[in-house]
Design an enzyme around this catalytic site. Structure first.
Site, PDB file in Angstrom:
ATOM      1  N   GLY A 162      -7.747 -45.710  -4.790  1.00  0.00           N
ATOM      2  CA  GLY A 162      -6.689 -46.685  -4.517  1.00  0.00           C
ATOM      3  C   GLY A 162      -6.220 -46.679  -3.080  1.00  0.00           C
ATOM      4  N   THR A 210     -10.927 -38.901 -11.769  1.00  0.00           N
ATOM      5  CA  THR A 210      -9.591 -39.386 -11.471  1.00  0.00           C
ATOM      6  C   THR A 210      -9.783 -40.477 -10.438  1.00  0.00           C
ATOM      7  OG1 THR A 210      -9.442 -37.545  -9.921  1.00  0.00           O
ATOM      8  CG2 THR A 210      -8.258 -37.336 -11.984  1.00  0.00           C
ATOM      9  N   GLY A 211      -9.790 -41.703 -10.842  1.00  0.00           N
ATOM     10  CA  GLY A 211      -9.965 -42.851  -9.956  1.00  0.00           C
ATOM     11  C   GLY A 211      -8.963 -42.784  -8.843  1.00  0.00           C
ATOM     12  N   THR A 212      -7.743 -42.786  -9.166  1.00  0.00           N
ATOM     13  CA  THR A 212      -6.679 -42.223  -8.331  1.00  0.00           C
ATOM     14  C   THR A 212      -6.187 -42.910  -7.088  1.00  0.00           C
ATOM     15  OG1 THR A 212      -7.391 -40.048  -9.047  1.00  0.00           O
ATOM     16  CG2 THR A 212      -6.025 -40.094  -7.116  1.00  0.00           C
ATOM     17  N   THR A 213      -4.859 -42.731  -6.943  1.00  0.00           N
ATOM     18  CA  THR A 213      -4.262 -42.879  -5.624  1.00  0.00           C
ATOM     19  C   THR A 213      -3.428 -41.637  -5.411  1.00  0.00           C
ATOM     20  OG1 THR A 213      -4.021 -45.240  -6.046  1.00  0.00           O
ATOM     21  CG2 THR A 213      -2.814 -44.328  -4.173  1.00  0.00           C
TER      22      THR A 213
END
Lengths: 268, 224
Positions: free
Chosen positions: B154, B22-25
């Site tokens: 992020g 989950t690259g995610t912010t």
């Protein structure tokens, strides 16, 4: 009074025909024949008090090696009576439970949870043929962080654990319970503060001690502790001066009660 | 994974690059009476977006949630364990758990398994004793109670934005606006964040889940 086991009392894994487990009852006897302990749930905390018979004049006295009330955790104290080495094991176990719980959940153990766990542990020893039950009962005084109030529990050799307003165990428990009942601690308007509870507990233990003629002339050793708002919910032994004041007050009260009794007789 | 080449070696370590990440912010901000959690919804393996509408805000108990970032599998396993432990805790104590307990459980799991995990979480929720509370559980297993938390790839793009916009004691509405705005900004610049903005608001009254579709962000590629 106590019926003989006649064959059904040889093992903790045997029921009697009338549904009793004699070994567990006998373990209870070990508590019933030991020195008295009292617990009182006060409005602002809990008080524990134990009557300590002098073991031997050469034993280093007071709160040295012969302790009956232990600090289990900062917010938990335990008083015990019965087979004292058995009681020591329960203290150890309670300390482990408190530490492990805090380590796992990051929160101090709630009194109810500790009582339940200790009760389950004690009960375990009543189920296995190879083990014998604990011959000790213990009183737990603990602070519940979430509810922000203190609780008093007693764990008995059969594994029962209940929360109490006032409780006694040991050889003077009947008389002590009668005195405690007179205080009506279960009624909100009759509940007492910790300082009053200390006095009442000391009075009851002193009365019980004096009633036994063999104690004539012997000193009474008491161990009293509390856990209250004033101690910041830390379990502490009651300060010496408070204890001495309570003893003096108790003596006066008992003498006054004796005088009242004498007067009643004389009027007849 | 054995290689056919002579100079290759067998590695017993998990191959993190082949996992779903989950690259995610993710973020969470408390307010008086509760907490707002927010996240994007992109799950990727390399450049392929495996799920563009995922839910990265996992429920641990009635009033406690965790935002997940890093390896999706690792995070899911962790939240499953913590959920289970919190259930046990509730059964034993007879009360809903504190957020600090949930965070402590999560941190211990991460710390004890730090060699095999790649997970950064934000544990946030409400309890009667604590009110709204936010804890950051980092990859090594540190656990810190913070006035607001932001995480995932992020997050680095929006530290400045949040540092300048955050003020203490915001209302629920102000907090929601800030969370939506910040996640949108991060999604605009971080290739590993995207999709929709999911928000969860937790108060004594309960939980409100919502999402903002990618074409209606307060700031983003469309309004660039």
């Amino acid at each position: 009074m106590a019926s003989s086991g006649s064959g059904y009392d040889l093992s903790a894994s045997t029921f009697s025909p009338d549904g009793r487990i004699f070994q567990v009852e006998y373990a209870g006897k070990a508590v019933d024949n030991a020195s008295t302990m009292i617990g009182i749930l006060a409005t602002d905390g809990v008080v524990l008090a134990v009557s300590k018979p002098v073991l031997h004049k050469l034993v280093v006295s007071s709160t040295g090696s012969y302790k009956r009330i232990h600090h289990v955790s900062k917010h938990v104290g335990m008083a015990s009576t019965g087979n004292l080495p058995d009681a020591r094991q329960l203290v150890s176990r309670a300390m482990e439970e408190c530490f492990d719980y805090n380590e796992f959940y990051g929160s101090p153990i709630a009194p109810m949870v500790l009582a339940d766990r200790l009760a389950a542990y004690v009960h375990y020893f009543t189920l296995h043929g190879a083990l014998r039950p604990f011959g000790a009962a213990c009183l737990l005084a603990a602070h519940d962080q979430d509810a922000d109030q203190a609780g008093l529990y007693m764990v008995e050799p059969n594994g029962a654990a209940y929360s109490y307003y006032g409780v006694a165990a040991g050889k003077g428990k009947q008389a002590a319970k009668t005195e405690l009942e007179k205080l009506n601690l279960h009624k909100p308007e009759s509940r007492v503060s910790c300082s009053d509870a200390v006095k009442q507990a000391v009075k009851i233990l002193t009365m019980l001690f004096q009633e036994q003629s063999e104690n004539e002339g012997k000193p009474l050793e008491l161990e009293v502790s509390w856990l209250s708002q004033a101690t910041n919910w830390e379990h502490q032994y009651v300060p010496k001066d408070v204890l001495e004041n309570a003893k003096t007050w108790a003596k006066e009260q008992l003498e006054a009660d004796d005088d009242d009794d004498e007067e009643e007789h004389m009027e007849e | 994974m054995t290689s056919l080449y002579a100079d290759a070696h067998v590695s017993l370590l998990p191959n993190k690059s082949a996992e779903l990440m989950t690259g995610t912010t993710i973020m969470a901000i408390p307010f008086a009476g509760g907490v707002v959690l927010g996240s994007d919804s992109r799950v990727s393996t390399g450049t392929y977006v495996a799920n563009r509408v995922s839910d990265k805000i996992a429920q641990l108990s009635e009033h406690i949630f965790a935002c997940r970032s890093g390896s999706a599998a690792d995070c899911q396993a962790l939240t499953d364990y913590v959920k289970y432990y919190l259930q046990q805790h509730t059964l034993e104590t007879g009360r809903p758990p504190r957020v600090s307990v949930a965070a402590h459980l999560m941190a211990n799991l991460v710390y004890d398994n730090k060699d095999n995990l790649s997970a950064g979480l934000i544990v946030a929720g409400w309890s009667p004793q604590e009110g709204g509370a936010v804890y950051q559980v980092a990859q090594g297993g540190t656990c810190m109670k913070v006035p607001f938390a932001v995480g995932g790839s992020g997050s680095m793009y929006i530290f400045g934005l949040i540092d300048s916009s955050y003020k203490a004691d915001m209302t629920k509405e102000e907090t929601l606006v800030l969370v939506k705005k910040s996640v949108s900004h991060a999604m605009a610049r971080d290739g590993s964040s995207g999709g929709v903005v999911r928000t969860v608001v937790v108060t004594s009254e309960g939980v409100q889940r919502d999402y903002l579709p990618g074409n209606r962000l307060p700031f983003g590629p469309v309004g660039y």
